[in-house]
Design a protein around this motif. Structure first.
Motif, PDB file in Angstrom:
ATOM      1  N   ARG A 158       0.831  -1.210   0.000  1.00 49.32           N
ATOM      2  CA  ARG A 158       0.000   0.000   0.000  1.00 49.32           C
ATOM      3  C   ARG A 158       0.865   1.261   0.000  1.00 49.32           C
ATOM      4  O   ARG A 158       0.611   2.206  -0.753  1.00 49.32           O
ATOM      5  CB  ARG A 158      -0.925  -0.033   1.215  1.00 49.32           C
ATOM      6  CG  ARG A 158      -1.998   1.032   1.217  1.00 49.32           C
ATOM      7  CD  ARG A 158      -3.041   0.758   2.287  1.00 49.32           C
ATOM      8  NE  ARG A 158      -3.878  -0.405   1.939  1.00 49.32           N
ATOM      9  CZ  ARG A 158      -3.936  -1.533   2.650  1.00 49.32           C
ATOM     10  NH1 ARG A 158      -3.200  -1.671   3.734  1.00 49.32           N
ATOM     11  NH2 ARG A 158      -4.718  -2.518   2.272  1.00 49.32           N
ATOM     12  N   GLU A 159       1.923   1.269   0.815  1.00 51.23           N
ATOM     13  CA  GLU A 159       2.783   2.446   0.903  1.00 51.23           C
ATOM     14  C   GLU A 159       3.577   2.659  -0.385  1.00 51.23           C
ATOM     15  O   GLU A 159       3.727   3.792  -0.858  1.00 51.23           O
ATOM     16  CB  GLU A 159       3.739   2.307   2.093  1.00 51.23           C
ATOM     17  CG  GLU A 159       3.074   2.435   3.448  1.00 51.23           C
ATOM     18  CD  GLU A 159       2.393   3.782   3.629  1.00 51.23           C
ATOM     19  OE1 GLU A 159       3.021   4.816   3.304  1.00 51.23           O
ATOM     20  OE2 GLU A 159       1.232   3.803   4.066  1.00 51.23           O
ATOM     21  N   VAL A 160       4.093   1.574  -0.959  1.00 48.83           N
ATOM     22  CA  VAL A 160       4.909   1.713  -2.165  1.00 48.83           C
ATOM     23  C   VAL A 160       4.048   2.091  -3.361  1.00 48.83           C
ATOM     24  O   VAL A 160       4.440   2.915  -4.197  1.00 48.83           O
ATOM     25  CB  VAL A 160       5.700   0.419  -2.436  1.00 48.83           C
ATOM     26  CG1 VAL A 160       6.466   0.508  -3.758  1.00 48.83           C
ATOM     27  CG2 VAL A 160       6.689   0.162  -1.296  1.00 48.83           C
ATOM     28  N   GLN A 161       2.859   1.499  -3.465  1.00 47.83           N
ATOM     29  CA  GLN A 161       1.963   1.879  -4.557  1.00 47.83           C
ATOM     30  C   GLN A 161       1.616   3.365  -4.474  1.00 47.83           C
ATOM     31  O   GLN A 161       1.577   4.063  -5.495  1.00 47.83           O
ATOM     32  CB  GLN A 161       0.684   1.037  -4.521  1.00 47.83           C
ATOM     33  CG  GLN A 161       0.865  -0.381  -5.008  1.00 47.83           C
ATOM     34  CD  GLN A 161      -0.450  -1.049  -5.360  1.00 47.83           C
ATOM     35  OE1 GLN A 161      -0.526  -1.811  -6.305  1.00 47.83           O
ATOM     36  NE2 GLN A 161      -1.506  -0.748  -4.624  1.00 47.83           N
ATOM     37  N   LYS A 162       1.361   3.853  -3.267  1.00 50.85           N
ATOM     38  CA  LYS A 162       1.055   5.269  -3.078  1.00 50.85           C
ATOM     39  C   LYS A 162       2.225   6.128  -3.542  1.00 50.85           C
ATOM     40  O   LYS A 162       2.035   7.158  -4.215  1.00 50.85           O
ATOM     41  CB  LYS A 162       0.745   5.531  -1.606  1.00 50.85           C
ATOM     42  CG  LYS A 162       0.411   6.981  -1.288  1.00 50.85           C
ATOM     43  CD  LYS A 162       0.119   7.142   0.199  1.00 50.85           C
ATOM     44  CE  LYS A 162      -0.170   8.592   0.550  1.00 50.85           C
ATOM     45  NZ  LYS A 162      -0.424   8.764   2.020  1.00 50.85           N
ATOM     46  N   ALA A 163       3.451   5.709  -3.205  1.00 47.24           N
ATOM     47  CA  ALA A 163       4.639   6.466  -3.606  1.00 47.24           C
ATOM     48  C   ALA A 163       4.821   6.469  -5.120  1.00 47.24           C
ATOM     49  O   ALA A 163       5.344   7.436  -5.688  1.00 47.24           O
ATOM     50  CB  ALA A 163       5.880   5.883  -2.924  1.00 47.24           C
ATOM     51  N   PHE A 164       4.395   5.399  -5.779  1.00 44.06           N
ATOM     52  CA  PHE A 164       4.487   5.320  -7.228  1.00 44.06           C
ATOM     53  C   PHE A 164       3.295   5.971  -7.929  1.00 44.06           C
ATOM     54  O   PHE A 164       3.218   5.977  -9.152  1.00 44.06           O
ATOM     55  CB  PHE A 164       4.594   3.863  -7.681  1.00 44.06           C
ATOM     56  CG  PHE A 164       5.980   3.295  -7.604  1.00 44.06           C
ATOM     57  CD1 PHE A 164       7.057   3.964  -8.152  1.00 44.06           C
ATOM     58  CD2 PHE A 164       6.208   2.068  -6.990  1.00 44.06           C
ATOM     59  CE1 PHE A 164       8.339   3.435  -8.088  1.00 44.06           C
ATOM     60  CE2 PHE A 164       7.486   1.522  -6.931  1.00 44.06           C
ATOM     61  CZ  PHE A 164       8.558   2.227  -7.479  1.00 44.06           C
TER      62      PHE A 164
END
Length: 357
Positions: A277-283
């Motif tokens: 969830r955090e990495v998708q948000k960053a991308f």
């Protein structure tokens, strides 16, 4: 206690044999060692896939590279003899759990006999000071009781990858006692896993899967979103390996533990779903991850490492929190899409890691 650090003076001019130098962790180790002036000989298979950290930086890496299979004992022995290393960092492996289900024979041949082949070749060296064999956080018999594993816990493994690495541990300990102890040459193992960071493009790994999904404008699909793992940045594990080797090659090297865990401070664990969830948000992916519908090979739900012995024996401990780890990881992938000099950016992240807290 101040955390032990990688000592550039120790590595400057040192002859180092690095196996697996074309892999994710191996390429980071190669870049760090070369940065410090080590004379690195790399042994590995060519990198797989369309993208790899090694292919992106190899033109700027002044090392001697040999593309050979460590299952080929004769070819491996020839390289070992010619390079005559003082320090050996063995990272070459078949490192994917799901692939091990598809290719168990290849996994055992590479992870067990490949290591045996290397240790056999090292026996004849006169200048060898220390060798570190890298295994995995998955070498422990995991009964899923939620406890962080210590180095004294029983070895095991239900899947071919995990059991091959546990077998590698047993073979290494046996050969170390049988042949290297009498020479005063420490041979040890390092256990770490669930390593993330820029430059990982492997199949069936969380961050590369998210990166590929982001490029395609899709959300990532997860197999076990509730599984917890001891996530850490690749530079954490590599720093632990290098600090361990520095100590092993020192005057008190033979008195050190012969196996150490390297993991996040306090056994910090985060679920797969939370990381995604955090990495998708960053991308910039707005939709949440999706669950894989078809049946999957089994994986353990809980895994954590107790790295307190590394702190006690070496003074080593991890530096970056999970938030910092994710930030540095995403920064690398974004830079990969924007710069033509990813080597310089990779070195800049090593500089950031080396900076005092």
């Amino acid at each position: 206690m101040t955390s032990a650090t990688v000592n550039s003076e120790f590595w400057n001019g040192r002859r180092v044999l690095l196996t697996g130098h074309t892999g994710f962790k191996g390429a980071w180790a190669a870049a760090w060692l070369v940065k410090m002036g080590a004379k690195v000989t790399g042994v590995s298979l060519p990198p797989e896939g369309d993208f790899s950290l090694y292919n992106s930086i190899q033109d700027q890496l002044p090392l001697t590279s040999h593309f050979i299979d460590i299952r080929d004992a004769e070819a491996l022995t020839t390289v070992v003899r010619e390079s005559n290393p003082e320090i050996v960092l063995h990272m070459a492996a078949q490192a994917l759990v799901r692939r091990s289900y598809r290719e168990p024979t290849y996994t055992y041949e590479t992870n067990v006999m490949g290591t045996v082949n290397l240790l056999e070749a090292l026996r004849e060296l006169e200048d060898l000071k220390a060798a570190l064999i890298i295994t995995s956080d998955k070498v422990y018999q995991n009964i899923e009781d939620g406890r962080a594993f210590k180095e004294t816990d029983p070895l095991g493994g239900d899947d071919p990858y995990s059991s091959s690495k546990a077998a590698c541990e047993i073979a290494t300990a046996s050969l170390a006692k049988s042949y290297f102890l009498e020479k005063g040459v420490p041979v040890a193992t390092g256990r770490a896993g669930n390593v993330i960071g820029g430059g990982d493009f492997s199949e069936d790994r969380l961050i590369p899967d998210i990166w590929r999904a982001a490029k395609a404008g899709q959300s990532v699909t997860l197999r076990y979103p509730g599984a917890t793992r001891p996530w850490q940045h690749v530079l954490e594990s590599v720093s632990g390996y290098l600090v361990f080797l520095q100590a092993l090659a020192g005057d008190s090297g033979n008195a050190l533990p012969k196996a150490l865990n390297f993991g996040p401070q306090g056994g910090e664990v985060v679920t797969v779903g939370e990381i995604a969830r955090e990495v998708q948000k960053a991308f910039g992916i707005e939709q949440d991850w999706a669950l894989v519908n078809e049946e999957q090979p089994p994986e353990k739900s809980h895994l954590a490492l107790d790295a307190s012995l590394a702190k006690k024996a070496l003074g080593w401990q991890s530096k970056w929190t999970s938030t910092e780890t994710l930030t540095k990881t995403v920064e690398w992938y974004k830079a990969f899409g924007q710069t033509t000099d990813i080597y310089t950016f990779t070195l800049s992240q090593i500089d950031e890691y080396e900076a005092p807290l």
